[in-house]
Design an enzyme around this catalytic site. Structure first.
Site, PDB file in Angstrom:
ATOM      1  N   ALA A 119       0.951  -0.320   5.788  1.00 53.27           N
ATOM      2  CA  ALA A 119      -0.378  -0.232   6.377  1.00 53.27           C
ATOM      3  C   ALA A 119      -0.749   1.210   6.689  1.00 53.27           C
ATOM      4  CB  ALA A 119      -0.424  -1.062   7.649  1.00 53.27           C
ATOM      5  N   GLU A 120       0.261   2.047   6.944  1.00 50.84           N
ATOM      6  CA  GLU A 120      -0.035   3.405   7.382  1.00 50.84           C
ATOM      7  C   GLU A 120       0.271   4.475   6.364  1.00 50.84           C
ATOM      8  OE1 GLU A 120       0.762   3.602  12.107  1.00 50.84           O
ATOM      9  OE2 GLU A 120       1.036   5.353  10.845  1.00 50.84           O
ATOM     10  N   ALA A 121       1.229   4.207   5.497  1.00 46.78           N
ATOM     11  CA  ALA A 121       1.688   5.299   4.633  1.00 46.78           C
ATOM     12  C   ALA A 121       2.170   4.778   3.304  1.00 46.78           C
ATOM     13  CB  ALA A 121       2.825   6.058   5.327  1.00 46.78           C
ATOM     14  N   ARG A 122       2.192   5.726   2.345  1.00 43.51           N
ATOM     15  CA  ARG A 122       2.810   5.453   1.041  1.00 43.51           C
ATOM     16  C   ARG A 122       4.132   6.169   1.016  1.00 43.51           C
ATOM     17  NH1 ARG A 122      -2.193   7.460  -0.703  1.00 43.51           N
ATOM     18  NH2 ARG A 122      -3.573   5.685  -0.822  1.00 43.51           N
ATOM     19  N   LYS A 138       6.926  10.611   2.622  1.00 39.19           N
ATOM     20  CA  LYS A 138       6.140   9.567   3.284  1.00 39.19           C
ATOM     21  C   LYS A 138       4.772  10.163   3.609  1.00 39.19           C
ATOM     22  CE  LYS A 138       6.236   6.467   7.191  1.00 39.19           C
ATOM     23  NZ  LYS A 138       6.996   5.887   8.272  1.00 39.19           N
ATOM     24  N   ASP A 185       9.306  -0.068  16.616  1.00 36.39           N
ATOM     25  CA  ASP A 185       9.046  -0.974  15.503  1.00 36.39           C
ATOM     26  C   ASP A 185      10.385  -1.469  14.972  1.00 36.39           C
ATOM     27  OD1 ASP A 185       7.289  -0.680  12.302  1.00 36.39           O
ATOM     28  OD2 ASP A 185       7.756  -2.394  13.580  1.00 36.39           O
ATOM     29  N   GLN A 233       4.094   0.722  -0.309  1.00 40.00           N
ATOM     30  CA  GLN A 233       2.948   1.154   0.486  1.00 40.00           C
ATOM     31  C   GLN A 233       2.805   0.208   1.656  1.00 40.00           C
ATOM     32  OE1 GLN A 233      -0.516   2.322  -1.656  1.00 40.00           O
ATOM     33  NE2 GLN A 233      -1.890   1.390  -0.175  1.00 40.00           N
TER      34      GLN A 233
END
Lengths: 194, 305
Positions: free
Chosen positions: B78-81, B96, B216, B76
């Site tokens: 910061a934005e997604a699992r 995702k 990123d 997990q």
């Protein structure tokens, strides 16, 4: 009694579909896919499907444009997902499957390109039916005049590479990153985002 | 920084039991004066150890993941699992799921999540068109903000480089290839490491030549595929289309900082990547000139406005 006998007769003669899949993400929904080569009455079936008088309703797909069984499954998954949400773009679930195979959002053109090719006398046709019962399977197998193929592994051999690359606009660079089937899967899966 | 942790220090209020690490959000009080844990309000949270976490995870799974047997949470962020699905249309897949961030305004949150989701799908497809290996997109579920993509068996470049430290200096020739290492056969040696770094440089060059800025670039967002040792790029959520050399230079700068922070034991790693970038890219000149500027002044200081 005659009806029972004819049903049994159909069941004895009927072959199993080439692919049967129950969707993991849409429990309770299934799809059956048949592959037929050298179908003689493809034009008649296509005309009936366009009228809406084909019973049971099936999706008729040009088998030479499908690189892989998985691509067909991704398209079927999209169609079922749209159906579950009540957001079909075409008029029926089976037309939605043919539409989902295309890379373009133009409905009429996509149905024309990926359906049975016009003027073809001996086509290779993929037929798909969602949530088919045994009677429906037998009926589907009964209405086609062609050679039934037991598995979808031979789709890659009869693939029309040039037509697929042109339809999906696949460049040679993309084939360095992955296979043709992967490129087509990406376009089917992510069509709304592109 | 958690509000409740702060309040505990200041006002003596009970601290958030899960010590969640999301951004500051106002504490919620229920009638009766009991402070709700931040995680119970549905904001993104760290998975807490123990049984209650499993039940909570199950109800936060998107419906597509919930109905698949054997789905498990891989990690997990910061934005997604990221969920691993053992069977999705007959293949292993990754789901995702971008979760809802309740500290944002709902309208803005939906817009941002959708934009990132669609941008990621688009970025994955565009990178593939440019010849960079990426996982294939299987489905994009906008209602659940979930992306279903191909499961790529392999290790991250980060893990690869960290493991290459453990390799004996006199490694035998058999353990030389990146693919062999990713398959678990021995530790990577210097030549395998150099090969991987060169491939990273070439992949970034291919992206930049096609005007795709990853956004990123870190060694955790690149995988070494088990099957053939190729570099597979993932996580295109912040990817954008840009022909500006400033944006590409910032992308390289982010990569440089990430590599130097995560792999201080490989001081020459970024130089290898940059050399491969220069060799492979057709537009390296303006980009690398700009990169020198960015290195000097830092990012987001273009001083244009």
């Amino acid at each position: 009694r005659t009806r029972l006998l004819s049903r049994l007769f159909c069941r004895v003669l009927a072959m199993a579909p080439a692919l049967h899949h129950s969707f993991e993400c849409h429990p309770g929904r299934t799809v059956d896919v048949w592959l037929y080569r050298g179908v003689a009455n493809a034009q008649a079936l296509a005309a009936k499907a366009k009228d809406g008088s084909l019973t049971p309703e099936v999706a008729l797909i040009n088998a030479r444009l499908v690189p892989d069984a998985f691509c067909a499954l991704v398209a079927a998954n999209r169609a079922v997902g749209a159906h579950q949400r009540g957001k079909l773009t075409t008029r029926s679930l089976h037309a939605e499957l043919v539409y989902a195979l295309a890379a373009s959002k133009h409905i009429r053109e996509s149905l024309r390109r990926f359906g049975v090719p016009e003027g073809c006398s001996e086509c290779d046709v993929l037929m798909a039916r969602f949530d088919a019962t045994d009677e429906e399977r037998a009926a589907v197998e009964g209405m086609v005049q062609g050679e039934a193929i037991g598995s979808l592994d031979s789709l890659a051999q009869s693939l029309d590479d040039a037509a697929v690359k042109k339809l999906y606009k696949i460049q040679p660079k993309e084939l360095e990153a992955g296979s043709l089937a992967d490129a087509v899967t990406c376009r089917i899966g992510a069509r709304d985002s592109l | 920084f958690c509000w409740l942790a702060f309040l505990d220090n200041v006002a003596g209020w009970p601290v958030c039991p899960r010590r969640c690490a999301h951004r500051a959000a106002p504490p919620h009080l229920v009638p009766g004066g009991r402070l709700l844990a931040c995680s119970q309000r549905g904001a993104g949270r760290m998975p807490a150890p123990g049984a209650p976490a499993a039940a909570a995870e199950a109800c936060e799974q998107p419906p597509g993941v919930r109905s698949v047997e054997g789905a498990s949470l891989l990690c997990q962020g910061a934005e997604a699992r990221v969920w691993s699905l053992p069977a999705y249309l007959g293949r292993r897949a990754i789901a995702k799921q971008r979760f809802v961030k309740r500290y944002r305004l709902p309208a803005l949150d939906t817009k941002l999540t959708q934009r990132r989701l669609v941008g990621e799908a688009r970025g994955l497809c565009k990178a593939r068109k440019l010849g960079v290996a990426t996982p294939a997109v299987y489905a994009v579920d906008t209602q659940e903000a979930t992306l279903y993509i191909e499961f790529v068996a392999g290790v991250t470049v980060k893990a690869f480089l960290q493991r290459s430290l453990e390799a004996a200096p006199a490694a035998d020739a058999g353990a030389g290839s990146a693919a062999a290492y990713a398959n678990g056969a021995g530790l990577p040696d210097a030549s395998a490491r150099a090969g991987v770094l060169k491939a990273v440089g070439e992949a970034v060059a291919a992206l930049h030549d096609g005007d795709l800025v990853h956004g990123d670039l870190t060694t955790s967002n690149m995988l070494v595929r088990q099957a053939d040792g190729r570099i597979v790029m993932i996580d295109f959520g912040l990817a954008s289309n840009s022909s500006l050399s400033e944006d590409k230079a910032v992308d390289l700068y982010v990569l440089e900082r990430a590599v130097s922070a995560a792999h201080p034991e490989h001081p020459d790693a970024f130089e290898t990547i940059l050399a491969a970038y220069k060799a492979a890219s057709k537009q390296w000149c303006p980009t690398l000139n700009r990169f020198a500027d960015v290195r000097a002044r830092g990012r987001k200081r273009a001083m244009i406005g």
